[in-house]
Scaffold this motif. Structure first.
Motif, PDB file in Angstrom:
ATOM      1  N   VAL A   1       0.829  -1.202   0.000  1.00  0.00           N
ATOM      2  CA  VAL A   1       0.000   0.000   0.000  1.00  0.00           C
ATOM      3  C   VAL A   1       0.865   1.254   0.000  1.00  0.00           C
ATOM      4  O   VAL A   1       0.524   2.258  -0.634  1.00  0.00           O
ATOM      5  N   TRP A   2       2.007   1.246   0.732  1.00  0.00           N
ATOM      6  CA  TRP A   2       2.869   2.434   0.732  1.00  0.00           C
ATOM      7  C   TRP A   2       3.354   2.731  -0.683  1.00  0.00           C
ATOM      8  O   TRP A   2       3.338   3.890  -1.121  1.00  0.00           O
ATOM      9  N   LEU A   3       3.756   1.706  -1.408  1.00  0.00           N
ATOM     10  CA  LEU A   3       4.204   1.902  -2.789  1.00  0.00           C
ATOM     11  C   LEU A   3       3.047   2.428  -3.645  1.00  0.00           C
ATOM     12  O   LEU A   3       3.245   3.321  -4.486  1.00  0.00           O
ATOM     13  N   THR A   4       1.852   1.885  -3.443  1.00  0.00           N
ATOM     14  CA  THR A   4       0.688   2.362  -4.194  1.00  0.00           C
ATOM     15  C   THR A   4       0.429   3.838  -3.910  1.00  0.00           C
ATOM     16  O   THR A   4       0.123   4.622  -4.820  1.00  0.00           O
ATOM     17  N   ALA A   5       0.584   4.247  -2.654  1.00  0.00           N
ATOM     18  CA  ALA A   5       0.404   5.657  -2.312  1.00  0.00           C
ATOM     19  C   ALA A   5       1.480   6.516  -2.974  1.00  0.00           C
ATOM     20  O   ALA A   5       1.195   7.625  -3.453  1.00  0.00           O
ATOM     21  N   TYR A   6       2.712   6.018  -3.014  1.00  0.00           N
ATOM     22  CA  TYR A   6       3.808   6.779  -3.617  1.00  0.00           C
ATOM     23  C   TYR A   6       3.574   6.983  -5.114  1.00  0.00           C
ATOM     24  O   TYR A   6       3.718   8.091  -5.637  1.00  0.00           O
ATOM     25  N   VAL A   7       3.173   5.916  -5.797  1.00  0.00           N
ATOM     26  CA  VAL A   7       2.901   6.029  -7.231  1.00  0.00           C
ATOM     27  C   VAL A   7       1.712   6.962  -7.470  1.00  0.00           C
ATOM     28  O   VAL A   7       1.737   7.812  -8.373  1.00  0.00           O
ATOM     29  N   THR A   8       0.664   6.823  -6.657  1.00  0.00           N
ATOM     30  CA  THR A   8      -0.518   7.663  -6.836  1.00  0.00           C
ATOM     31  C   THR A   8      -0.202   9.119  -6.509  1.00  0.00           C
ATOM     32  O   THR A   8      -0.778  10.042  -7.118  1.00  0.00           O
ATOM     33  N   ASP A   9       0.698   9.347  -5.577  1.00  0.00           N
ATOM     34  CA  ASP A   9       1.170  10.704  -5.295  1.00  0.00           C
ATOM     35  C   ASP A   9       1.799  11.311  -6.553  1.00  0.00           C
ATOM     36  O   ASP A   9       1.501  12.460  -6.935  1.00  0.00           O
ATOM     37  N   PHE A  10       2.649  10.531  -7.221  1.00  0.00           N
ATOM     38  CA  PHE A  10       3.264  11.009  -8.462  1.00  0.00           C
ATOM     39  C   PHE A  10       2.210  11.266  -9.531  1.00  0.00           C
ATOM     40  O   PHE A  10       2.238  12.302 -10.212  1.00  0.00           O
TER      41      PHE A  10
END
Length: 859
Positions: free
Chosen positions: A460-469
């Protein structure tokens, strides 16, 4: 038989029930007539449910049997007859014209087609069948209705047992592999072609220099009908020339081109052979020119020595001219790699008024001149080394979801970070961001989540990071697919909705809430709940700062300011050598808090001091991760609005304000350039030099230990140079197993990457044979910890491992990678080192020795 008399219910089923008819079944054959309707197309299931009552006298249970049969509907009136009229044989390097005829088109019926011309070797390798849209759309469909009954649950009235179900059917056969291609593959596509009123069209292909068989595959359609066709054509020159060579070269390699010349159809006569070499944009130079006499059907082999003298692209062009206009050309382009790794050198100086800093040619010592670049940064952001970090991200050679995002994220703010001297155009920035979005789309699962190396749903942290970008990219006017964005936000919202309470951690929850708030989708109640009652449970100050930034977006600046104070007060991040699921380090977290506080415009005492903390931490690191680089660059934006009036000159040319200047090696090679502070205040100046090293680095081990061994296929050790490097020799066509072992000195866990760079004389034989943990084909080989990702390239093998360790209670982990190579090209080659690193704690790495490998030719 007479025992089977009973009743049958005959149905016609498609997406629903078409026909149902009940008939009496008499001994022998019973015929049922059905009227075929148009809506049965392309076919329907004929099902028969046979019922026979209980016969107590004969001790016979009631019985039911079901029969199912697919009924094809005649497709002749829905199919187009397609004829291609290509020649059976053509020469390479010519234009192929393929007339296409469609039979039986109705008046004014419009038809379209696409055609592909593909090397049969590729089709054999992948078992690719000719596209047949008519077979696909008119094929048997899956039964679209459910059939339910209770006969299997009937109780046997005579034995009190449950009834038994029995079924039968046919099985499929296994496919076979064909022969792979032996030369450069060819795959050409026509694009959309529309036929004329007579159902005719001509498709043209420019055939490259190629000898082999091409398969023409044609798919045709109208508004109501479909069709396809295939035809094989032979591409062959009267004199066939094949060129064998290494697939790449490293500077200093010595090998040969092997010319295989076969006079198939040309008459006897003299043949002129010419070989030229072109390095980069320089003019071609002659390597070989000679005349050889050939008789018909004669074969000759000719070896042409080659040497890699400069990095970049080197092209060898082989030309053969013979009787009756024979003119054959083969061009081979090699990517010549540098002998050493990429180097990044930084010099930090605080120039007092009137003081100078010399930029001498010594800065380029040990670097390939063509690869070197010197960047001078001045002002407050100089200590952040913005150009150096941007260049490090751009040169990072691998592309997991985190690395792809980290490379693209700072590009969104490039003009603010580096100004007009960045050397990257707006069009190039847009192209890079678009490519990153496309790559990330490939890594998104159906749930909306992103996986590190492949579509997954757990991080989920990676998903949040990508979605942030993606959110920031959309804000900056870049194209982001709406479905991709919506699915990722839905995934984060579902996670937050069902997240339970936690006593420690919460990094994923905090980042998900921040990204949702940036998209105006965060539940304000959850934000306030976590801020008021669970703030201390969030393990890292960065997670707390993300909550504060999210609340600031909703206008709750009182809570936001309080949370940022708490984050700064608790800024005692654990040591960088521990496992972290959020890819973080102390430097990453510090830069992240600075970036978030600046974006949220939260004024908290102590935030400004983080600038010095980031600069100091960065100066002490010899290696930085992609996460650290990306967040430091975002933090550098906090200084963009702080005007400076320093007065700095380079070679007498003044630089005004916050500055970045890129120098070419030629600007300092002829003499010493001088950076001078002509102002009245000290100026921080950073000189960054990047380039490729002329020599390989020695063996090293820092927190990790990496070994490389070679074995025969039977498991016998080979004396080929191993971890310590050195020179070695093997024979051509020898097969070997390469085995690499990576072990931690102390159990810390991490996301590890092993990279083994091949010598140019070797080629990976079969990437699927063994990929770490899958060693069934080599019984003697024992490996552990299968990698989560493997990438077999022509010049290297890459394997990634994800090994979380909690509480540091696990013994050091041993990771292994094995693959098979064959010695293909004779010559003397550099044997590069294998490397390993913890990708998010890059100060933990290992490197084997390097050496030379000689492959002796077998005649």
């Amino acid at each position: 038989s007479s025992d089977d008399a009973g009743y049958a219910r005959v149905t016609v089923l498609g997406n629903g029930l078409h026909v149902a008819k009940e008939v009496r079944v008499t001994p022998g054959e019973t015929t049922v007539e059905l009227d075929v309707a148009d809506d049965w197309a392309p076919g329907a299931y004929i099902t028969t449910f046979f019922y026979r009552p209980m016969d107590i006298g004969n001790k016979r249970m009631p019985r039911r049997a079901i029969g199912v049969q697919w009924l094809d509907i005649d497709r002749a009136h829905r199919t187009i007859a397609v004829t291609t009229e290509a020649p059976k044989q053509i020469r390479s390097g010519t234009t192929l014209e393929v007339p296409v005829r469609l039979a039986g088109l109705r008046k004014e019926e419009k038809a379209h087609l696409v055609m592909a011309a593909v090397d049969v070797g590729i089709l054999n390798l992948t078992k690719h069948a000719t596209p047949a849209p008519d077979d696909w759309f008119y094929a048997q469909r899956r039964l679209g209705v459910e059939v339910r009954d209770l006969y299997g649950r009937l109780i046997d009235g005579m034995r009190a047992n449950r009834g038994a179900l029995r079924s039968g059917g046919d099985g499929g056969g296994a496919g076979t592999n064909g022969s792979p291609p032996t030369g450069d593959p060819v795959a050409l596509f026509s694009g959309l072609v529309t036929t004329d009123a007579n159902g005719a069209a001509t498709v043209r292909f420019d055939i490259p220099e190629f000898n082999g068989t091409l398969r023409l595959m044609t798919a045709v359609w109208t508004g109501t009908r479909l069709g396809h066709a295939k035809q094989d054509i032979i591409v062959r020159d009267p004199i066939v020339m094949q060129v064998a060579s290494p697939r790449f070269l490293t500077m200093g390699d010595e090998s040969r081109l092997l010319l295989h010349i076969h006079n198939v159809d040309a008459p006897a006569g003299d043949v002129q052979i010419a070989v030229t070499r072109q390095i980069g944009d320089a003019a071609p130079s002659d390597v070989l020119r000679e005349t050889v006499s050939f008789v018909k059907k004669q074969r000759r082999y000719k070896g042409v020595p080659i040497t890699a003298t400069a990095p970049g692209e080197t092209t060898y062009t082989v030309t053969l001219k013979g009787p009756e206009g024979v003119n054959v050309t083969r061009a081979l382009t090699f990517r010549v790699t540098p002998p050493g790794p990429a180097v990044n050198r930084r010099t930090v100086a605080k120039l007092a008024p009137g003081r100078t800093l010399a930029l001498s040619p010594d800065l380029l010592s040990g670097l390939l001149p063509a690869s070197a670049e010197i960047t001078v940064s001045a002002g407050r952001t100089a200590s952040f080394d913005v150009p150096g970090l941007m260049r490090a991200l751009a040169r990072y050679p691998y592309g997991c979801a985190e690395q792809t995002t980290s490379r693209a994220l700072p590009l969104l703010y490039l003009s603010a970070l580096t100004g007009p001297t960045a050397g990257v155009s707006k069009a190039e920035v847009r192209a890079r961001v678009t490519a990153a979005v496309a790559r990330l789309r490939d890594l998104q699962s159906a749930s909306g989540a992103f996986g590190l190396w492949a579509p997954r749903s757990g991080d989920v942290w990676l998903t949040a990071y990508v979605t942030d970008f993606l959110t920031r990219a959309k804000e900056q006017g870049h194209d982001v697919p709406e479905l991709m964005m919506t699915q990722s936000l839905d995934r984060l919202q579902n996670f937050v909705t069902y997240a339970g309470d936690f006593k420690s951690g919460g990094e994923s929850v905090a980042y998900a809430l921040y990204v949702l708030a940036r998209n105006a989708r965060a539940p304000i109640g959850d934000l306030r709940y976590y801020a008021d009652t669970r703030l201390g449970n969030f393990k890292t100050p960065l997670a707390q700062a993300q909550l504060g930034a999210a609340l600031a977006m909703f206008g709750d600046r009182t809570r936001a300011t309080s949370i940022f104070r708490t984050a700064l007060a608790s800024f005692e991040t654990p040591a960088d050598d521990r496992w972290r699921s959020d890819y973080g380090t102390k430097l990453r977290d510090t830069a992240g808090i600075l970036a978030l506080a600046t974006e949220a415009r939260v004024s908290v005492p102590g935030v400004t001091s983080l600038e010095d903390v980031v600069a100091t931490a960065l100066s002490k690191k010899s290696h930085t991760s992609t996460q650290e680089n990306a967040w430091v660059l975002l933090a550098a934006r906090s200084l963009k609005d702080k005007a400076e009036n320093h007065q700095l000159t380079i070679g007498g040319t003044p630089l005004a304000g916050r500055s970045v200047r890129i120098l070419k090696p030629s600007e300092i090679r002829d003499g010493t350039q001088t950076v001078r502070n002509t102002g009245s205040t000290p100026v921080t100046t950073v000189v960054t030099v990047t380039g490729d090293a002329l020599t390989p680095e020695p063996q090293d081990a820092r927190g990790l230990n990496l070994t490389r061994e070679y074995f025969s296929l039977d498991g016998e050790p080979l004396s080929l140079a191993s971890s310590s490097g050195g020179d070695s020799a093997i024979k051509q066509n020898q097969r070997m197993v390469v085995v690499l072992h990576l072990e931690e000195a102390i159990a810390r866990g991490g996301r590890f990457m092993i990279v083994d760079h091949l010598p140019a004389g070797l080629e990976i034989e079969n990437p699927r044979l063994v990929t770490g943990g899958q060693t069934a084909s080599l019984k003697w080989l024992k490996t552990a910890k299968r990698p989560v990702h493997t990438d077999f390239r022509k010049d290297r093998v890459v394997a990634a491992y994800n090994l979380p360790v909690r509480n540091n209670t696990v013994k050091p982990t041993r990771m292994s990678l094995a693959y098979v190579v064959r010695s293909v090209s004779p010559g003397r080659f550099r044997h590069p080192a294998a490397t390993a690193e913890d990708m998010y704690r890059p100060d933990r790495y290992a490197r084997t020795g390097s050496g030379q490998l000689t492959v002796t030719e077998v005649r």
